[in-house]
Design a protein around this motif. Structure first.
Motif, PDB file in Angstrom:
ATOM      1  N   THR A 183       0.878  -1.175   0.000  1.00 22.97           N
ATOM      2  CA  THR A 183       0.000   0.000   0.000  1.00 22.97           C
ATOM      3  C   THR A 183       0.913   1.223   0.000  1.00 22.97           C
ATOM      4  O   THR A 183       1.920   1.254   0.715  1.00 22.97           O
ATOM      5  CB  THR A 183      -0.871   0.029   1.280  1.00 22.97           C
ATOM      6  OG1 THR A 183      -1.654  -1.157   1.308  1.00 22.97           O
ATOM      7  CG2 THR A 183      -1.787   1.239   1.313  1.00 22.97           C
ATOM      8  N   LEU A 184       0.542   2.205  -0.812  1.00 17.01           N
ATOM      9  CA  LEU A 184       1.362   3.422  -0.933  1.00 17.01           C
ATOM     10  C   LEU A 184       0.484   4.614  -0.568  1.00 17.01           C
ATOM     11  O   LEU A 184      -0.622   4.753  -1.107  1.00 17.01           O
ATOM     12  CB  LEU A 184       1.848   3.515  -2.385  1.00 17.01           C
ATOM     13  CG  LEU A 184       2.775   4.629  -2.833  1.00 17.01           C
ATOM     14  CD1 LEU A 184       4.057   4.636  -2.016  1.00 17.01           C
ATOM     15  CD2 LEU A 184       3.142   4.421  -4.314  1.00 17.01           C
ATOM     16  N   ILE A 185       0.985   5.433   0.360  1.00 20.01           N
ATOM     17  CA  ILE A 185       0.235   6.630   0.769  1.00 20.01           C
ATOM     18  C   ILE A 185       1.008   7.860   0.316  1.00 20.01           C
ATOM     19  O   ILE A 185       2.206   7.977   0.583  1.00 20.01           O
ATOM     20  CB  ILE A 185       0.087   6.662   2.311  1.00 20.01           C
ATOM     21  CG1 ILE A 185      -0.894   5.584   2.771  1.00 20.01           C
ATOM     22  CG2 ILE A 185      -0.390   8.023   2.782  1.00 20.01           C
ATOM     23  CD1 ILE A 185      -1.104   5.566   4.272  1.00 20.01           C
ATOM     24  N   ASP A 186       0.335   8.751  -0.388  1.00 17.80           N
ATOM     25  CA  ASP A 186       1.007   9.979  -0.825  1.00 17.80           C
ATOM     26  C   ASP A 186       0.067  11.158  -0.625  1.00 17.80           C
ATOM     27  O   ASP A 186      -1.132  11.055  -0.892  1.00 17.80           O
ATOM     28  CB  ASP A 186       1.408   9.883  -2.295  1.00 17.80           C
ATOM     29  CG  ASP A 186       2.261  11.068  -2.724  1.00 17.80           C
ATOM     30  OD1 ASP A 186       3.457  11.080  -2.391  1.00 17.80           O
ATOM     31  OD2 ASP A 186       1.723  12.000  -3.361  1.00 17.80           O
ATOM     32  N   SER A 187       0.634  12.279  -0.194  1.00 20.34           N
ATOM     33  CA  SER A 187      -0.209  13.442   0.108  1.00 20.34           C
ATOM     34  C   SER A 187      -0.759  14.099  -1.158  1.00 20.34           C
ATOM     35  O   SER A 187      -1.638  14.954  -1.062  1.00 20.34           O
ATOM     36  CB  SER A 187       0.597  14.469   0.905  1.00 20.34           C
ATOM     37  OG  SER A 187       1.572  15.024   0.051  1.00 20.34           O
ATOM     38  N   GLY A 188      -0.210  13.717  -2.320  1.00 17.14           N
ATOM     39  CA  GLY A 188      -0.700  14.314  -3.563  1.00 17.14           C
ATOM     40  C   GLY A 188       0.007  15.622  -3.904  1.00 17.14           C
ATOM     41  O   GLY A 188      -0.311  16.272  -4.891  1.00 17.14           O
ATOM     42  N   ILE A 189       0.984  15.983  -3.059  1.00 16.37           N
ATOM     43  CA  ILE A 189       1.749  17.216  -3.331  1.00 16.37           C
ATOM     44  C   ILE A 189       3.211  16.805  -3.456  1.00 16.37           C
ATOM     45  O   ILE A 189       3.751  16.166  -2.552  1.00 16.37           O
ATOM     46  CB  ILE A 189       1.604  18.230  -2.176  1.00 16.37           C
ATOM     47  CG1 ILE A 189       0.122  18.551  -1.982  1.00 16.37           C
ATOM     48  CG2 ILE A 189       2.403  19.500  -2.432  1.00 16.37           C
ATOM     49  CD1 ILE A 189      -0.176  19.194  -0.638  1.00 16.37           C
ATOM     50  N   ASN A 190       3.825  17.152  -4.583  1.00 20.36           N
ATOM     51  CA  ASN A 190       5.205  16.715  -4.777  1.00 20.36           C
ATOM     52  C   ASN A 190       6.103  17.886  -5.170  1.00 20.36           C
ATOM     53  O   ASN A 190       5.791  18.626  -6.091  1.00 20.36           O
ATOM     54  CB  ASN A 190       5.281  15.627  -5.854  1.00 20.36           C
ATOM     55  CG  ASN A 190       6.668  15.036  -5.915  1.00 20.36           C
ATOM     56  OD1 ASN A 190       7.586  15.644  -6.454  1.00 20.36           O
ATOM     57  ND2 ASN A 190       6.841  13.867  -5.327  1.00 20.36           N
ATOM     58  N   HIS A 191       7.229  18.009  -4.479  1.00 24.64           N
ATOM     59  CA  HIS A 191       8.131  19.131  -4.750  1.00 24.64           C
ATOM     60  C   HIS A 191       9.537  18.688  -5.145  1.00 24.64           C
ATOM     61  O   HIS A 191      10.476  19.453  -4.998  1.00 24.64           O
ATOM     62  CB  HIS A 191       8.219  20.040  -3.524  1.00 24.64           C
ATOM     63  CG  HIS A 191       6.941  20.733  -3.203  1.00 24.64           C
ATOM     64  ND1 HIS A 191       6.335  21.601  -4.085  1.00 24.64           N
ATOM     65  CD2 HIS A 191       6.125  20.662  -2.133  1.00 24.64           C
ATOM     66  CE1 HIS A 191       5.214  22.052  -3.548  1.00 24.64           C
ATOM     67  NE2 HIS A 191       5.060  21.482  -2.371  1.00 24.64           N
ATOM     68  N   SER A 192       9.699  17.448  -5.587  1.00 29.30           N
ATOM     69  CA  SER A 192      11.035  17.065  -6.066  1.00 29.30           C
ATOM     70  C   SER A 192      10.925  16.212  -7.322  1.00 29.30           C
ATOM     71  O   SER A 192      11.328  16.647  -8.404  1.00 29.30           O
ATOM     72  CB  SER A 192      11.820  16.323  -4.982  1.00 29.30           C
ATOM     73  OG  SER A 192      13.138  16.108  -5.420  1.00 29.30           O
ATOM     74  N   SER A 193      10.350  15.022  -7.183  1.00 26.25           N
ATOM     75  CA  SER A 193      10.280  14.117  -8.347  1.00 26.25           C
ATOM     76  C   SER A 193       9.583  14.770  -9.531  1.00 26.25           C
ATOM     77  O   SER A 193       9.930  14.515 -10.683  1.00 26.25           O
ATOM     78  CB  SER A 193       9.538  12.835  -7.960  1.00 26.25           C
ATOM     79  OG  SER A 193      10.185  12.212  -6.887  1.00 26.25           O
ATOM     80  N   ALA A 194       8.601  15.647  -9.269  1.00 28.86           N
ATOM     81  CA  ALA A 194       7.844  16.271 -10.358  1.00 28.86           C
ATOM     82  C   ALA A 194       8.584  17.458 -10.973  1.00 28.86           C
ATOM     83  O   ALA A 194       8.312  17.840 -12.110  1.00 28.86           O
ATOM     84  CB  ALA A 194       6.490  16.742  -9.834  1.00 28.86           C
ATOM     85  N   ILE A 195       9.525  18.032 -10.234  1.00 27.91           N
ATOM     86  CA  ILE A 195      10.218  19.249 -10.688  1.00 27.91           C
ATOM     87  C   ILE A 195      11.528  18.894 -11.402  1.00 27.91           C
ATOM     88  O   ILE A 195      12.036  19.659 -12.224  1.00 27.91           O
ATOM     89  CB  ILE A 195      10.550  20.164  -9.460  1.00 27.91           C
ATOM     90  CG1 ILE A 195       9.285  20.480  -8.664  1.00 27.91           C
ATOM     91  CG2 ILE A 195      11.274  21.445  -9.862  1.00 27.91           C
ATOM     92  CD1 ILE A 195       8.238  21.277  -9.414  1.00 27.91           C
ATOM     93  N   ALA A 196      12.065  17.714 -11.093  1.00 27.19           N
ATOM     94  CA  ALA A 196      13.401  17.319 -11.567  1.00 27.19           C
ATOM     95  C   ALA A 196      13.523  17.384 -13.083  1.00 27.19           C
ATOM     96  O   ALA A 196      12.550  17.208 -13.809  1.00 27.19           O
ATOM     97  CB  ALA A 196      13.690  15.903 -11.098  1.00 27.19           C
ATOM     98  N   ALA A 197      14.773  17.615 -13.513  1.00 27.04           N
ATOM     99  CA  ALA A 197      15.048  17.569 -14.948  1.00 27.04           C
ATOM    100  C   ALA A 197      15.136  16.109 -15.408  1.00 27.04           C
ATOM    101  O   ALA A 197      14.971  15.816 -16.596  1.00 27.04           O
ATOM    102  CB  ALA A 197      16.343  18.296 -15.247  1.00 27.04           C
ATOM    103  N   GLY A 198      15.424  15.212 -14.478  1.00 24.44           N
ATOM    104  CA  GLY A 198      15.417  13.782 -14.776  1.00 24.44           C
ATOM    105  C   GLY A 198      16.588  13.294 -15.625  1.00 24.44           C
ATOM    106  O   GLY A 198      16.537  12.213 -16.212  1.00 24.44           O
ATOM    107  N   MET A 199      17.673  14.092 -15.658  1.00 19.56           N
ATOM    108  CA  MET A 199      18.819  13.685 -16.491  1.00 19.56           C
ATOM    109  C   MET A 199      19.564  12.509 -15.880  1.00 19.56           C
ATOM    110  O   MET A 199      19.742  12.436 -14.667  1.00 19.56           O
ATOM    111  CB  MET A 199      19.810  14.844 -16.602  1.00 19.56           C
ATOM    112  CG  MET A 199      19.436  15.843 -17.635  1.00 19.56           C
ATOM    113  SD  MET A 199      20.639  17.158 -17.687  1.00 19.56           S
ATOM    114  CE  MET A 199      20.637  17.726 -16.026  1.00 19.56           C
ATOM    115  N   ILE A 200      20.014  11.616 -16.755  1.00 16.22           N
ATOM    116  CA  ILE A 200      20.844  10.494 -16.317  1.00 16.22           C
ATOM    117  C   ILE A 200      22.247  10.806 -16.833  1.00 16.22           C
ATOM    118  O   ILE A 200      22.568  10.534 -17.990  1.00 16.22           O
ATOM    119  CB  ILE A 200      20.338   9.171 -16.941  1.00 16.22           C
ATOM    120  CG1 ILE A 200      18.837   8.969 -16.702  1.00 16.22           C
ATOM    121  CG2 ILE A 200      21.158   7.986 -16.451  1.00 16.22           C
ATOM    122  CD1 ILE A 200      18.406   8.812 -15.267  1.00 16.22           C
ATOM    123  N   ASN A 201      23.047  11.430 -15.997  1.00 20.44           N
ATOM    124  CA  ASN A 201      24.391  11.828 -16.440  1.00 20.44           C
ATOM    125  C   ASN A 201      25.428  10.889 -15.842  1.00 20.44           C
ATOM    126  O   ASN A 201      25.667  10.906 -14.640  1.00 20.44           O
ATOM    127  CB  ASN A 201      24.675  13.272 -15.998  1.00 20.44           C
ATOM    128  CG  ASN A 201      26.012  13.763 -16.521  1.00 20.44           C
ATOM    129  OD1 ASN A 201      26.747  13.009 -17.170  1.00 20.44           O
ATOM    130  ND2 ASN A 201      26.342  15.010 -16.242  1.00 20.44           N
TER     131      ASN A 201
END
Ligand code: FAD
Length: 348
Positions: free
Chosen positions: A27-45
């Motif tokens: 079971t996964l609980i999330d507040s529905g507010i995200n301030h890192s994973s959603a903002i990231a550039a997501g680069m794999i350097n």
């Protein structure tokens, strides 16, 4: 095995998928507010430019993540992993020398292309030349988060709610009266307030990013020096990212915007229009390694956090590593295990 994960960002999502792969209950609980994973550039350097060396454990992390994200793309039916190379504009002659050294090193064959003197595009401002990294690409972070949260919600695994510590019975490892074999905290930067893991040196590192419209740049390469310019789609680019240590203040600052735009103008000759400005908080650790493991006193209470500045690279591999520890009781790597901070607990 029945697991509750608190936090449905990148870290919690990766752990949830690994548990599901084992056909265990989660079971996964999330507040529905995200301030890192959603903002990231997501680069794999795979390179760390400061010392011009391979990123920590890149040889293991990169092949693993490529398979991991492709598998999630298949499961969710959404594409979020896109191929990109990274062009590094050298800051100094010394940096260029280091690159040439790496070129001669067999270990770097899969990581960098040899410098070719005539292929730097005309829009890059450079004094010492450029080199291209064999970067596998980047994860479109917002699409990744939406696609995986939707997938897990449809399966009845993800619940959008705030975790209430008053409903946790730590001795019974139960939440709202429901018993779990493991409760895993993956709260990102908010883990700093977690009452069980206050002793760990989790830090909060703010990053601001801009979205730019740049007409006619027309490239599929990420360009990097001091900042990165990442082509997403059409004429849209991400420009980032700043680092402000030890803050959870999410306000958008003029200083950060000016810093990024000045770095952009030092690197790229094309005019631009700023389309958006965002801020996020990275969950970082001073030794730049994740925080993984069971609480030293409270059995069945775990942490999987501290993914840092390269979470999209690190989280998949260590989610597998963590679940192997959880289910099969494999030893955790010393470098990532919270046992390395055991002494901090005694000092509390
Ligand atoms: C500007 C910026 C640029 C970045 N660029 C890159 C990059 O190019 N490449 C890369 O690999 N990484 C990058 N990162 C780092 C990457 O974003 C992080 O390592 C990663 O997203 C951390 O994921 P997480 O799941 O640990 O934390 P988060 O994404 O913060 O997720 C934690 C989740 O927990 C939930 N939560 C917390 N407390 C509770 C509670 N009490 N109840 C319910 N839910 C709770 C929150 O709602 C949140 O969704 C960047 C980060 C920033 C900010």
């Amino acid at each position: 095995m029945k697991t509750l994960i608190v936090g449905g960002g990148l870290a919690g999502i990766c752990v949830a998928h690994e548990i599901l792969r084992r056909d265990c209950q989660v079971t996964l609980i999330d507040s529905g507010i995200n301030h890192s994973s959603a903002i990231a550039a997501g680069m794999i350097n795979p390179m760390t430019f400061r010392k011009m060396v391979k990123t920590w454990m890149g040889d293991e992390l990169i092949p693993f993540l490529m398979e991991f994200y492709s598998d999630l793309e298949r499961k969710t039916g959404q594409q979020f992993f896109f191929e990109r190379t990274i062009r590094r504009a050298f800051s100094t002659a010394h940096e260029r020398e280091l690159w040439l050294e790496r070129e001669r090193d067999e270990e770097y064959r899969n990581y960098i292309f040899p410098i070719s003197t005539d292929d730097t595009p005309p829009y890059v401002r450079e004094e010492f030349g450029t080199g291209v990294v064999k970067c596998p690409g980047y994860i479109d972070a917002k699409t990744f988060l939406d696609a995986n949260q939707t997938y897990l919600r449809r399966k009845g695994i993800l619940r959008t709610e705030e975790f209430d510590f008053d409903q946790l019975d730590v001795d019974q490892s139960s939440y709202n009266g429901e018993r779990f074999d493991a409760i895993v905290f993956s709260e990102g930067y908010r883990g700093k307030q977690n009452p069980f893991f206050q002793y760990l040196p989790l830090e909060t590192t703010k990053g601001e990013v801009l979205t730019l419209n740049i007409q006619g740049l027309d490239t599929k390469e990420i360009v990097n020096r001091k900042c990165f310019i990442l082509p997403t789609h059409n004429d849209v680019y991400k420009l980032g990212a700043t680092f402000t240590w030890k803050t959870t203040d999410l306000s958008l600052t003029e200083e950060a915007k000016e810093e990024l735009l000045s770095q952009y103008s030092d690197l790229i000759k094309k005019p631009f229009h700023v389309a958006a400005h965002e801020a996020g908080i990275r969950p970082t650790v001073a030794d730049r390694r994740p925080l993984i493991g069971e609480h030293p006193k409270h059995k069945r209470i775990y942490i999987f956090n501290g993914m840092g500045t390269k979470g999209y690279m690190i989280a998949p591999y260590f989610a597998r590593h963590f679940v192997e520890h959880l289910v099969d009781h494999h030893e955790l790597l010393e470098e990532v295990s919270i046992v390395r901070f055991q002494n901090y607990l005694k000092e509390e």
